[in-house]
Scaffold this motif. Sequence first.
Motif, PDB file in Angstrom:
ATOM      1  N   GLY A   1      49.617  57.403  51.750  1.00 20.88           N
ATOM      2  CA  GLY A   1      50.681  56.624  51.108  1.00 20.88           C
ATOM      3  C   GLY A   1      49.851  55.350  50.424  1.00 20.88           C
ATOM      4  O   GLY A   1      50.697  54.242  49.965  1.00 20.88           O
ATOM      5  N   PHE A   2      48.424  55.297  50.191  1.00 23.01           N
ATOM      6  CA  PHE A   2      47.785  54.268  49.583  1.00 23.01           C
ATOM      7  C   PHE A   2      47.964  54.431  48.107  1.00 23.01           C
ATOM      8  O   PHE A   2      47.774  55.575  47.397  1.00 23.01           O
ATOM      9  N   PHE A   3      47.946  53.275  47.454  1.00 22.11           N
ATOM     10  CA  PHE A   3      48.206  53.318  45.962  1.00 22.11           C
ATOM     11  C   PHE A   3      46.737  52.578  45.427  1.00 22.11           C
ATOM     12  O   PHE A   3      46.220  51.699  45.953  1.00 22.11           O
ATOM     13  N   ILE A   4      46.241  53.364  44.232  1.00 21.39           N
ATOM     14  CA  ILE A   4      44.718  53.067  43.883  1.00 21.39           C
ATOM     15  C   ILE A   4      45.150  52.108  42.524  1.00 21.39           C
ATOM     16  O   ILE A   4      45.781  52.345  41.608  1.00 21.39           O
ATOM     17  N   ASN A   5      44.305  51.093  42.570  1.00 22.18           N
ATOM     18  CA  ASN A   5      44.262  50.056  41.601  1.00 22.18           C
ATOM     19  C   ASN A   5      42.724  50.099  41.067  1.00 22.18           C
ATOM     20  O   ASN A   5      41.932  49.926  41.576  1.00 22.18           O
TER      21      ASN A   5
ATOM     22  N   LEU B   1      52.266  45.137  42.951  1.00 20.98           N
ATOM     23  CA  LEU B   1      51.515  46.025  42.018  1.00 20.98           C
ATOM     24  C   LEU B   1      51.310  45.382  40.800  1.00 20.98           C
ATOM     25  O   LEU B   1      50.327  45.394  40.312  1.00 20.98           O
ATOM     26  N   LEU B   2      52.259  44.727  40.241  1.00 12.00           N
ATOM     27  CA  LEU B   2      52.155  44.179  38.986  1.00 12.00           C
ATOM     28  C   LEU B   2      51.228  42.837  39.211  1.00 12.00           C
ATOM     29  O   LEU B   2      50.622  42.475  38.284  1.00 12.00           O
ATOM     30  N   SER B   3      51.174  42.124  40.528  1.00  8.84           N
ATOM     31  CA  SER B   3      50.586  41.197  40.569  1.00  8.84           C
ATOM     32  C   SER B   3      49.023  41.527  40.833  1.00  8.84           C
ATOM     33  O   SER B   3      48.177  40.947  40.176  1.00  8.84           O
TER      34      SER B   3
ATOM     35  N   LYS C   1      47.661  44.086  39.316  1.00  7.97           N
ATOM     36  CA  LYS C   1      47.330  44.339  37.679  1.00  7.97           C
ATOM     37  C   LYS C   1      46.722  42.759  37.136  1.00  7.97           C
ATOM     38  O   LYS C   1      45.858  42.638  36.208  1.00  7.97           O
ATOM     39  N   TYR C   2      48.028  41.862  37.270  1.00  9.12           N
ATOM     40  CA  TYR C   2      47.589  40.644  36.721  1.00  9.12           C
ATOM     41  C   TYR C   2      46.474  40.074  37.202  1.00  9.12           C
ATOM     42  O   TYR C   2      45.764  39.196  36.541  1.00  9.12           O
ATOM     43  N   PHE C   3      46.246  40.174  38.514  1.00  5.01           N
ATOM     44  CA  PHE C   3      44.778  39.397  39.026  1.00  5.01           C
ATOM     45  C   PHE C   3      43.767  39.993  38.239  1.00  5.01           C
ATOM     46  O   PHE C   3      42.947  39.285  37.952  1.00  5.01           O
ATOM     47  N   ALA C   4      43.729  41.539  38.313  1.00  4.34           N
ATOM     48  CA  ALA C   4      42.289  42.049  37.752  1.00  4.34           C
ATOM     49  C   ALA C   4      42.466  41.725  36.360  1.00  4.34           C
ATOM     50  O   ALA C   4      41.045  41.298  35.850  1.00  4.34           O
ATOM     51  N   HIS C   5      43.319  41.382  35.370  1.00  2.90           N
ATOM     52  CA  HIS C   5      43.121  40.829  33.894  1.00  2.90           C
ATOM     53  C   HIS C   5      42.399  39.344  34.150  1.00  2.90           C
ATOM     54  O   HIS C   5      41.422  39.387  33.458  1.00  2.90           O
ATOM     55  N   GLN C   6      42.968  38.722  34.995  1.00  4.38           N
ATOM     56  CA  GLN C   6      42.808  37.347  35.092  1.00  4.38           C
ATOM     57  C   GLN C   6      41.555  37.148  35.642  1.00  4.38           C
ATOM     58  O   GLN C   6      40.383  36.466  35.186  1.00  4.38           O
ATOM     59  N   SER C   7      40.932  37.859  36.660  1.00  8.53           N
ATOM     60  CA  SER C   7      39.687  37.896  37.337  1.00  8.53           C
ATOM     61  C   SER C   7      38.729  38.439  36.349  1.00  8.53           C
ATOM     62  O   SER C   7      37.456  37.764  36.284  1.00  8.53           O
ATOM     63  N   MET C   8      38.883  39.242  35.364  1.00  9.28           N
ATOM     64  CA  MET C   8      38.017  40.180  34.512  1.00  9.28           C
ATOM     65  C   MET C   8      37.763  38.836  33.303  1.00  9.28           C
ATOM     66  O   MET C   8      36.421  38.703  32.886  1.00  9.28           O
TER      67      MET C   8
END
Length: 218
Positions: free
Chosen positions: A51-55, A193-195, A197-204
């Motif tokens: 049941g893991f989701f990959i980001n 899940l949205l958070s 993706k948002y974190f990944a964008h901000q982190s990059m």
Amino acid sequence: MVFLFWTRPSLQDQKACIDKSGPFNYDFKHHGLSSDLFSSIQQNQDLSKDGFFINHARILLGSGQNTYEKGKTAIQTWKHFGLKWAFVDPKTKIEKGTKFCVCLKEILPWVVLPLQVAYVRDNSRVAHVSDNSRESKLKASFGFGSGTLQGHLLAGEERFSIEWDENNQVWYEILSFSKPAHFLSFIGYPYVLLSQKYFAHQSMQSVRKHVTAQQPKM
């Protein structure tokens, strides 16, 4: 067990959360899996079955050794968490076994999430990498993975890494697998899940800003 604070968590608050947290809250067979290639993790049937989701997110920072060293330093000093709404104590040592907290500002409270560095990879040797259509020889790479502890709202692992490839390009990559570990994250998982993706964008953007701001003038 959820760690919530109405004001920005202090170092003492974070230490108290770590002291109260337990060991890793995900199955031992998955420990260290985030160090694998994205393609391998995508095809991992055990992660899917459990049941893991990959980001996954990846961004080009630039080229050359100077860019690589700046990117590596950015991760080592937690610039990838240098956000107004998410932070880690920048003095946290990136060493296997180190426990630390990610502090997130939600609508009203701060949420403190305990983790532990599961591994560190620092490779300056040329190594062959094959990732489906992507084949390259890495000149150097640096990264680490952290696993969630009991008291975290999620269960899983996340890797942050910098790669300098044979084409002289430098990449910053975030790769994680996770699933809810508390009823709050279960009922709010679409938001989680949205958070992510948002974190990944901000982190990059944060890492890119750190790297480009320190590029030498020509």
